[in-house]
Write a protein that holds these residues in place. Structure first.
Motif, PDB file in Angstrom:
ATOM      1  N   HIS A   1     -27.599   7.786 -29.486  1.00  0.00           N
ATOM      2  CA  HIS A   1     -27.635   7.591 -30.940  1.00  0.00           C
ATOM      3  C   HIS A   1     -26.829   6.373 -31.377  1.00  0.00           C
TER       4      HIS A   1
ATOM      5  N   LYS B   1     -39.969  12.155 -36.956  1.00  0.00           N
ATOM      6  CA  LYS B   1     -39.251  13.029 -36.012  1.00  0.00           C
ATOM      7  C   LYS B   1     -37.992  12.345 -35.483  1.00  0.00           C
ATOM      8  N   SER B   2     -38.130  11.086 -35.083  1.00  0.00           N
ATOM      9  CA  SER B   2     -36.978  10.366 -34.527  1.00  0.00           C
ATOM     10  C   SER B   2     -35.913  10.112 -35.582  1.00  0.00           C
TER      11      SER B   2
ATOM     12  N   GLN C   1     -32.137  11.324 -35.132  1.00  0.00           N
ATOM     13  CA  GLN C   1     -31.022  10.380 -35.254  1.00  0.00           C
ATOM     14  C   GLN C   1     -30.012  10.869 -36.291  1.00  0.00           C
TER      15      GLN C   1
ATOM     16  N   PHE D   1     -32.861   9.375 -26.468  1.00  0.00           N
ATOM     17  CA  PHE D   1     -34.016   9.004 -27.283  1.00  0.00           C
ATOM     18  C   PHE D   1     -35.016   8.266 -26.389  1.00  0.00           C
TER      19      PHE D   1
ATOM     20  N   ASP E   1     -35.026  13.390 -27.916  1.00  0.00           N
ATOM     21  CA  ASP E   1     -36.052  12.940 -28.863  1.00  0.00           C
ATOM     22  C   ASP E   1     -37.237  12.299 -28.144  1.00  0.00           C
ATOM     23  N   ALA E   2     -38.430  12.526 -28.709  1.00  0.00           N
ATOM     24  CA  ALA E   2     -39.677  11.891 -28.240  1.00  0.00           C
ATOM     25  C   ALA E   2     -39.969  12.226 -26.785  1.00  0.00           C
TER      26      ALA E   2
ATOM     27  N   THR F   1     -37.702  16.994 -29.728  1.00  0.00           N
ATOM     28  CA  THR F   1     -38.729  16.525 -30.656  1.00  0.00           C
ATOM     29  C   THR F   1     -39.858  15.900 -29.847  1.00  0.00           C
ATOM     30  N   SER F   2     -41.083  16.057 -30.348  1.00  0.00           N
ATOM     31  CA  SER F   2     -42.236  15.461 -29.666  1.00  0.00           C
ATOM     32  C   SER F   2     -43.486  15.678 -30.498  1.00  0.00           C
TER      33      SER F   2
END
Length: 584
Positions: free
Chosen positions: A56, A101-102, A106, A123, A207-208, A242-243
């Motif tokens: 982050h 989402k990102s 964050q 991330f 994330d992602a 998250t995705s």
């Protein structure tokens, strides 16, 4: 004696230090020091090699939630994190590309880092080197834990020195997670108050996850997470993932105890409205001299409503719109241009987005396919039809995600935020260098359909959605490709069509005919259930096959300068075979 000699040699030195096996030799006027020392042992950072630009605190532009936005989503994540329900140790935040989402991840990471509750984060980013490889995830998280809880550091160093292959490709993610995450945390739980059950839950943020290169390894890692919690009395952390809802992720998480939050279930209109108001106010202040005669509020309530309708739920589209207006030397005129009622009002925005996207042949074919297909299709469908890697299609579309909705589910269709994009791309006077020629694109799709069928080994039927589509639609695409009388078709395209059709009829003719006949029978049965008039199976089947015969007969008109005699011969061959099948 030796010590006094050394001291005499260095009597004029300032704070001299001699250590280890160093030898002092008097060589005339020079003093030469000879010695050897072992290199310092590798530190934890060298052992783990964390990906520093995946956290982050990474440099560059970082998306985060604007103040006052996404409050409901953040509140639900906070509620999940503070919940006493041990079963919901994992929270999965899903949504289409461009929905933020990102930015949410964050924002959560920054807030909980400030509160001393962030254990680690990663991330992912497709095509960004180590940030797209899941093999770098666990080492990066482990290193962040060592910074958060220094007592973990010697435990990690020992684990890595005891097993020098720990981070090698032959070691499973489950073993790495156990040795580098679970065991160090458990070993320090009783010693460090920050990990006790009296302290507030800590959080990992990943994330992602859909942007990992290896789907199988990603699915395996999800299994690792799901298996880390059952049967344990307590783990002092929770995990936020998250995705997009890609199939390999959905299969693992859908039927698990993971807490699922779908961004599509949250109304983003009020958030985007707050974003618009703040950003337009900044644009106004930055151009106050230019816009001193523009009445406030700017934009007006009516114009703001229209902008919200254009943006829908896409923060990506909203941000692109703000960048377009704010980047103009006369923002009020740029905004007015976007608000005009004409069909081409969004053309400048489309050009801005496309100018920043890749100019690859793959993107051109992907966009062309999306524009001319009668029905919206999924990413999986398009990647299979165009013989592209799934990840390649995603990568290309991410560059235009502010004008094309990339679905959150694998099986959901790709959508345009505004149908005017199709008109823009298929009218040369509007799109210029970004123009997609529909007839030529239809011919390219016909070739892709035939190539897709050619990949199948000899079977009784072509199976699968893409194969069925290709079976029925390659003649349709050829017809539409030649519908324009002055359409220029290069010799390579014509030759490819001729060869592919010849091969289909020669080597896979029965498979193709059987596939069409079978599907027509299915349609006929559905028709029978609707009409309920008692017509018997053979009569309806005969009518259906007559309809197919009539449709194929249309291709006899494709002659002259547009289509070669060979193609005409091939279509007549198809008709002849159907006549034999229908009347015998």
């Amino acid at each position: 004696m030796e010590s006094s000699s050394r001291a005499a040699l260095l009597q004029d030195a300032i704070r001299p230090t001699i250590s280890g096996n160093a030898q002092v030799i008097n060589a005339g006027h020079d003093v030469v020091l000879h010695g050897s020392s072992a290199p310092p042992p590798a530190g934890l950072r060298d052992l783990l090699r964390p990906v520093s630009n995946a956290t982050h605190t990474r440099a560059g532009h970082v998306a985060r939630c604007d103040p006052g936005t996404r409050l409901k989503v953040i509140a639900q994540i906070k509620q999940w994190l503070n919940s006493l329900d041990k079963r919901a140790a994992i929270c999965w935040l899903s949504g289409p590309a461009g929905y933020g989402k990102s930015a949410v991840a964050q924002t959560i990471a920054e807030r909980y880092a400030a509160k001393g509750r962030l254990l680690g984060c990663f991330f992912f980013l497709r095509g960004a080197g180590e940030r797209s490889h899941i093999s770098r995830l666990i080492p990066t998280l482990a290193y962040q834990i060592s910074l958060f809880v220094p007592a973990v550091k010697p435990l990690l160093e020992k684990a890595l020195r005891d097993d020098t292959d720990m981070l090698g490709p032959s070691v499973s993610l489950a073993h790495q997670f156990q040795k580098l995450i679970i065991e160090p945390i458990h070993s320090t739980t009783s010693k460090v108050l920050v990990f006790s059950h009296l302290a507030k839950q800590k959080i990992f943020i990943i994330d992602a996850l859909d942007e990992c290169n290896d789907k199988a390894e990603t699915a395996a890692f999800i299994d690792v997470l799901l298996n880390a919690f059952p049967g344990r009395s307590y783990l002092p952390f929770r995990i936020l993932l998250t995705s997009r809802v890609e199939e390999h992720i959905r299969k693992k998480l859908d039927h698990s105890e993971a807490h699922h939050l779908d961004l599509e279930n949250f109304d983003a209109r009020s958030d985007i409205q707050a974003y618009f108001k703040r950003e337009f106010a900044c644009i106004f202040d930055q151009n106050c001299q230019m816009m001193q005669r523009i009445p406030k509020p700017w934009p007006s309530a009516k114009d703001l409503t229209e902008l919200l309708d254009k943006a829908g739920s896409s923060f990506a589209f909203a941000m692109t719109l703000i960048q377009f207006v704010g980047g103009d030397s006369m923002p009020h005129k740029a905004l007015q241009q976007l608000l005009e009622s004409g069909a081409d009002s969004l053309d400048p925005l489309y050009k801005k987005v496309l100018s920043s996207a890749s100019r690859t042949a793959a993107l051109h074919h992907i966009l062309g396919t999306i524009m001319i297909l009668e029905d919206n299709q999924s990413i999986s469908f398009i990647s299979s039809l165009l013989n592209l890697q799934y990840e390649e299609v995603i990568h290309e579309l991410l560059g235009v995600q502010s004008i094309i909705k990339i679905p959150s589910h694998d099986n959901q269709p790709i959508m345009l935020y505004h149908t005017s994009l199709q008109d823009f791309l298929t009218i040369k006077s509007r799109s210029d260098q970004y123009f997609i020629d529909p007839p030529l694109q239809h011919l390219h799709l016909a070739i892709h359909c035939l190539k897709h069928l050619a990949k199948y080994t000899s079977n009784d039927f072509f199976e699968g959605d893409v194969a069925n589509y290709a079976s029925f639609n390659w003649p349709h695409h050829i017809l539409l490709g030649f519908q324009r009388q002055q359409c220029y078709v290069d010799e390579t395209t014509m030759s490819s069509l001729e060869t592919l059709i010849e091969n289909l009829l020669t080597f896979q003719g029965n498979t193709w005919y059987n596939t069409i006949l079978t599907v027509e029978v299915y349609k006929k049965l559905r028709m029978l259930s609707c009409v309920r008039d008692g017509k018997d199976l053979f009569q309806v089947s005969y009518c259906n096959f007559q309809m197919v015969h009539h449709t194929l007969n249309m291709y006899k008109t494709l002659q002259g300068s547009i289509i070669t005699k060979n193609l005409t011969r091939l279509f007549e061959q198809v008709i002849d075979v159907y006549e034999v099948r229908v009347y015998n």
